[in-house]
Write a protein that holds these residues in place. Structure first.
Motif, PDB file in Angstrom:
ATOM      1  N   ASP A  24     -10.537  -1.037   0.563  1.00  0.00           N
ATOM      2  CA  ASP A  24     -11.061  -2.353   0.352  1.00  0.00           C
ATOM      3  C   ASP A  24     -10.273  -3.319   0.855  1.00  0.00           C
ATOM      4  O   ASP A  24     -10.895  -4.482   1.193  1.00  0.00           O
ATOM      5  CB  ASP A  24     -11.034  -2.486  -1.446  1.00  0.00           C
ATOM      6  CG  ASP A  24      -9.722  -2.366  -1.969  1.00  0.00           C
ATOM      7  OD1 ASP A  24      -8.846  -1.812  -1.406  1.00  0.00           O
ATOM      8  OD2 ASP A  24      -9.471  -2.920  -3.172  1.00  0.00           O
ATOM      9  N   VAL A  25      -8.704  -3.413   1.037  1.00  0.00           N
ATOM     10  CA  VAL A  25      -8.087  -4.444   1.718  1.00  0.00           C
ATOM     11  C   VAL A  25      -8.603  -4.332   2.896  1.00  0.00           C
ATOM     12  O   VAL A  25      -8.710  -5.488   3.789  1.00  0.00           O
ATOM     13  CB  VAL A  25      -6.773  -4.168   1.478  1.00  0.00           C
ATOM     14  CG1 VAL A  25      -5.724  -5.323   2.208  1.00  0.00           C
ATOM     15  CG2 VAL A  25      -6.235  -4.295   0.100  1.00  0.00           C
ATOM     16  N   LYS A  26      -8.637  -3.249   3.854  1.00  0.00           N
ATOM     17  CA  LYS A  26      -9.082  -3.345   5.139  1.00  0.00           C
ATOM     18  C   LYS A  26     -10.396  -3.973   5.275  1.00  0.00           C
ATOM     19  O   LYS A  26     -10.534  -4.758   6.229  1.00  0.00           O
ATOM     20  CB  LYS A  26      -9.163  -1.720   5.596  1.00  0.00           C
ATOM     21  CG  LYS A  26      -7.638  -1.144   5.796  1.00  0.00           C
ATOM     22  CD  LYS A  26      -7.575  -0.216   6.827  1.00  0.00           C
ATOM     23  CE  LYS A  26      -8.458   1.018   6.338  1.00  0.00           C
ATOM     24  NZ  LYS A  26      -7.308   1.842   5.197  1.00  0.00           N
ATOM     25  N   ARG A  27     -11.503  -3.591   4.442  1.00  0.00           N
ATOM     26  CA  ARG A  27     -12.705  -4.159   4.652  1.00  0.00           C
ATOM     27  C   ARG A  27     -12.796  -5.487   4.517  1.00  0.00           C
ATOM     28  O   ARG A  27     -13.418  -6.239   5.297  1.00  0.00           O
ATOM     29  CB  ARG A  27     -13.510  -3.247   3.620  1.00  0.00           C
ATOM     30  CG  ARG A  27     -14.978  -3.800   3.669  1.00  0.00           C
ATOM     31  CD  ARG A  27     -15.870  -2.992   2.791  1.00  0.00           C
ATOM     32  NE  ARG A  27     -15.689  -3.278   1.461  1.00  0.00           N
ATOM     33  CZ  ARG A  27     -14.989  -2.548   0.598  1.00  0.00           C
ATOM     34  NH1 ARG A  27     -14.684  -1.324   1.024  1.00  0.00           N
ATOM     35  NH2 ARG A  27     -14.752  -2.799  -0.586  1.00  0.00           N
ATOM     36  N   ALA A  28     -11.817  -6.102   3.466  1.00  0.00           N
ATOM     37  CA  ALA A  28     -11.718  -7.646   3.187  1.00  0.00           C
ATOM     38  C   ALA A  28     -11.057  -8.337   4.592  1.00  0.00           C
ATOM     39  O   ALA A  28     -11.639  -9.339   4.818  1.00  0.00           O
ATOM     40  CB  ALA A  28     -11.111  -7.839   1.977  1.00  0.00           C
TER      41      ALA A  28
END
Length: 399
Positions: A213-217
């Motif tokens: 989710d951090v990579k996507r953000a």
């Protein structure tokens, strides 16, 4: 240096080797000048400061101070030391709190602009396009992609040496500037590009250790930051078009007069001037899209890119960035996707030319199979240095 050695012993209860200064000098890590020791190269300094922060941020007596320093660096990435220390720190630590601080600041950059939509935002460029012929066909050289890449790197190196890009875009190094809407666009673009670079470090150097989710953000914000910056840059000629035209016309007339070239007809001068505006706008789109690609592109993140495309509704600018990443980092061209996008963009000269330029750069710099090369050359009407041979090195010349 004795004070440093004493502090090291007091904390670790281990003595530094007596010849440590000589060993560091021999290894070209440190240098001595009139008894003063310093790092030979600034990146050693950036790395060791980042490592110190990573190794000590959990210490209760230092945690608050170091957290404040990280927040301060994230606020002031225009300052060269801070940008580089922060880049090393997120690489070494994968610190999600630091990443969130970077994201928060990224969202502030050009937040008064929407991401460029490659439609209404480029209407002024498309209006110029319709007055003249379609863009001139590009010619691929006879040299191989390997030779082209080597030449490309040499040109980049020469550009760095001749004008030192960092110094050109920066205020003096002592200025720890926080992003503000009142800053000049030169400084704001510099902050945007450094922030993009740091976000790229989060993604490219730690694909297997940063939560999805951090990579996507981070990926999503990198796309949007690049497109907001593009829109901000395009507003400059769009909002000052007549003044820009007059300025370019004066430069053209002065240049031709200095070379004793014949005067242009008014219609010829207008065409030259408008082509200059078009060229400037196209350089912006090609440059910003490839900056995003080079910052965040990595084959292992293919699923993240698909999620971001869906999240951002698979709009044309998002698809162009996604395509640039695949062309730059995946090793092959998604021909069907390129052809589908090419058909959709035929009525939009600016977006279509951006797509064409991305494909041309791929063919110029990357080796690909002859069938893919033939398809792309034919579809975009590129001229080839050696027709019939360049596209397929295995073809034989019939006698």
């Amino acid at each position: 240096f004795r004070q440093v050695a004493a502090e090291y012993f007091n904390y670790y209860r281990v003595r530094l080797p007596p010849d440590i200064q000589k060993r560091l000098a021999t290894a070209r890590v440190m240098r001595s000048d009139n008894g003063q020791f310093s790092f030979r190269y600034p990146y050693y300094f950036y790395f060791f400061v980042a490592r110190y922060i990573r190794d000590n941020i959990a210490r209760p007596e230092l945690c608050r101070e170091l957290r404040a320093l990280i927040a301060d660096m994230a606020d002031r990435v225009h300052y060269e030391q801070y940008a580089n220390i922060l880049t090393f720190y997120v690489y070494l630590s994968k610190d999600t709190e630091a990443i969130q601080a970077i994201l928060t600041n990224a969202r502030r950059i050009y937040d008064d602009f929407t991401p460029c939509d490659f439609d209404e935002d480029v209407h002024f460029v498309n209006d110029l396009y319709v007055r003249y012929d379609t863009p001139q066909a590009l010619r691929l050289p006879q040299s191989s992609p390997d030779e082209n890449r080597e030449q490309y790197r040499r040109e980049l190196d020469k550009a760095d040496v001749s004008q030192n890009r960092d110094e050109y875009f920066e205020q003096p190094h002592s200025e720890k500037i926080t992003y503000s809407k009142v800053l000049s666009d030169v400084i704001k673009v510099n902050i945007a590009m450094k922030t993009l670079q740091i976000m790229g470090q989060v993604l490219r150097n730690s694909p297997g250790s940063v939560p999805g989710d951090v990579k996507r953000a981070v990926t999503s914000e990198a796309y949007l930051l690049g497109l907001r910056t593009l829109n901000a840059l395009l507003r400059i000629p769009a909002n000052n078009l007549e003044g820009l035209r007059r300025y370019i016309a004066e430069l053209v007339l002065e240049h031709r007069a200095s070379r004793n070239q014949p005067a242009l007809l008014d219609s010829e001068l207008r065409k030259v001037v408008d082509e200059g505006v078009i060229y400037l706008a196209q350089v912006y789109s090609q440059g910003l899209i490839r900056r995003v690609s080079q910052a965040v592109g990595l084959k292992q993140l293919e699923d993240i890119y698909a999620e971001v495309r869906s999240e951002l509704q698979d709009k044309v600018p998002i698809r162009l960035i996604d395509l640039a990443i695949r062309l730059d980092h995946f090793g092959s061209a998604p021909v069907d996707d390129i052809f589908r996008l090419e058909r959709e963009l035929r009525g939009n000269c600016y977006a279509h030319t951006t797509l064409r330029d991305l494909v041309f750069t791929f063919l110029y710099l990357r080796q690909t199979d002859y069938r893919t090369r033939d398809q792309l050359v034919g579809r975009f009407k590129f001229k080839s240095g050696a027709p019939g041979l360049l596209e397929n090195p295995d073809k034989k010349v019939r006698r």
